[in-house]
Design an enzyme around this catalytic site. Structure first.
Site, PDB file in Angstrom:
ATOM      1  N   SER A  21      10.141  13.800  18.905  1.00  0.00           N
ATOM      2  CA  SER A  21      10.666  14.649  19.968  1.00  0.00           C
ATOM      3  C   SER A  21      12.203  14.609  19.972  1.00  0.00           C
ATOM      4  CB  SER A  21      10.075  14.217  21.308  1.00  0.00           C
ATOM      5  OG  SER A  21      10.321  15.158  22.307  1.00  0.00           O
ATOM      6  N   HIS A  33       2.105  17.692  22.272  1.00  0.00           N
ATOM      7  CA  HIS A  33       3.371  16.996  22.089  1.00  0.00           C
ATOM      8  C   HIS A  33       3.165  15.499  22.333  1.00  0.00           C
ATOM      9  CE1 HIS A  33       7.787  16.937  21.959  1.00  0.00           C
ATOM     10  NE2 HIS A  33       7.690  15.964  22.843  1.00  0.00           N
ATOM     11  N   ASP A  76       1.960  22.689  22.100  1.00  0.00           N
ATOM     12  CA  ASP A  76       3.279  22.114  22.376  1.00  0.00           C
ATOM     13  C   ASP A  76       4.308  23.240  22.440  1.00  0.00           C
ATOM     14  OD1 ASP A  76       5.698  20.754  22.426  1.00  0.00           O
ATOM     15  OD2 ASP A  76       5.362  19.641  20.572  1.00  0.00           O
TER      16      ASP A  76
END
Length: 335
Positions: free
Chosen positions: A178, A306, A276
């Protein structure tokens, strides 16, 4: 390493500009866990609430590999107080090992050495490499570019001290999930532009590298698990309070690495998740890397959300998805 575009993944290129009409459901076991522990939050609730919710997600200790681990404080130049956690892989030879510099996710505002300890261990085992996990400064207390400065200083420290750790300074990779994927992509460009450390690979888990919120996945997954549009808004409020993010083409490459010069970068693996908002951001970055001549492998995990790599310890489908990226990292570092 060719761009990976299997038939059961989101089709590459055209599918990145058109909404997906039919797609797989979220893995049922993963969905059950996510329903049991809601993760959403808003900027109004404050960063401490968000940090507390992330800290709830703890892997059972008995499921974690037993490794040699050491906490240190490192620095480079004027930055002298960066906490890191170093992991050695469970292999017989403890000299001349590859090194992975790992940057945790959490929207540049959440996360720590502890929240991402299971994922850092997974990289050490899966890549058969020393892992240096970096505890960079977080927003909103330390907004952009403080975290980037810490991350870059830590990478340069590793470049100079890899051999002391039992590592090979010529086999260094960056990896992150991320926001950590964003930081890793930035590090790849800084390393190329500043004469090293020479990087062998970049492993980017569901990164944000473009910043174009008009991509279809932001609409399709506006209310997704783990990361939704409200959470994204909170992260941006904390990380870049004084930056206009509406025109992504004008963002600096240290914030949106897709705006940088991509030629000559280390080979990459990009893992995205179908459910996501950042799915198409990662896919677009893969497309840009390929166009710049960078070897890149991209996997879109159809039944994942995610943050799936953080669930690999307890969710078999997440482990399978995570192992694909770790295998690519291992191959790059040991070939």
């Amino acid at each position: 390493m060719p761009l990976y575009t299997p038939s059961d993944d989101v089709a590459y290129g055209e599918a990145m500009t058109e909404p997906t009409t039919s797609r797989a459901e979220i893995d049922p076991f993963l969905k059950m866990l996510l329903d049991a522990v809601p993760m959403t939050f808003s900027a109004e609730e404050g960063v401490e609430v968000a940090r507390a919710r992330m800290a709830q997600l703890k892997a059972p200790p008995e499921l974690l590999p037993d490794l040699r681990i050491e906490d240190r404080t490192v620095g480079y130049g004027e930055l002298t107080d960066i906490p890191v956690r170093i992991y050695w892989p469970p292999v017989a030879a403890q000299e001349n090992l590859p090194v992975v510099v790992f940057y945790h996710g959490g929207g540049w505002s959440l996360g720590s050495l502890d929240t991402h300890d299971p994922l850092a261990r997974a990289h050490a085992v899966g890549a058969e490499a020393i892992v240096v996990s970096v505890d960079y400064r977080l927003a909103p207390e330390h907004p952009f570019p403080a975290g980037i400065e810490d991350s870059w200083a830590a990478l340069r420290w590793v470049g100079e001290h890899a051999a002391e750790l039992g590592g090979d300074p010529n086999r260094i990779a960056v990896a992150g999930d991320s926001a950590g994927g964003n930081i890793s992509a930035v590090m790849a460009q800084l390393a190329r532009d500043n004469g090293g450390p020479p990087l062998a690979f970049q492993l980017l888990w569901y990164p944000t590298c473009i910043g174009d919120i008009t991509l279809p996945s932001f609409t399709e997954n506006a209310n997704a698990y783990i990361l939704d549009l409200e959470v994204i808004g909170a992260f941006l409020t904390w990380y870049v309070p004084d930056v206009d993010v509406n025109d992504y083409t004008k963002l600096p490459a240290t914030l949106a690495p897709g705006n940088g010069n991509l030629t000559g970068l280390a080979p990459a693996y990009i893992g995205t998740a179908e459910h996501d908002p950042l799915r198409d951001d990662g896919a677009r970055y893969a497309e840009l890397l390929q166009a710049a001549g960078v070897p890149v492998e991209w996997h879109n995990e159809m039944n994942m959300v995610h943050g799936y790599a953080s669930f690999a310890v307890v969710v078999p489908a997440a482990a399978e998805a995570t192992n694909r990226g770790l295998a690519a990292l291992n191959k790059a570092l040991h070939s």
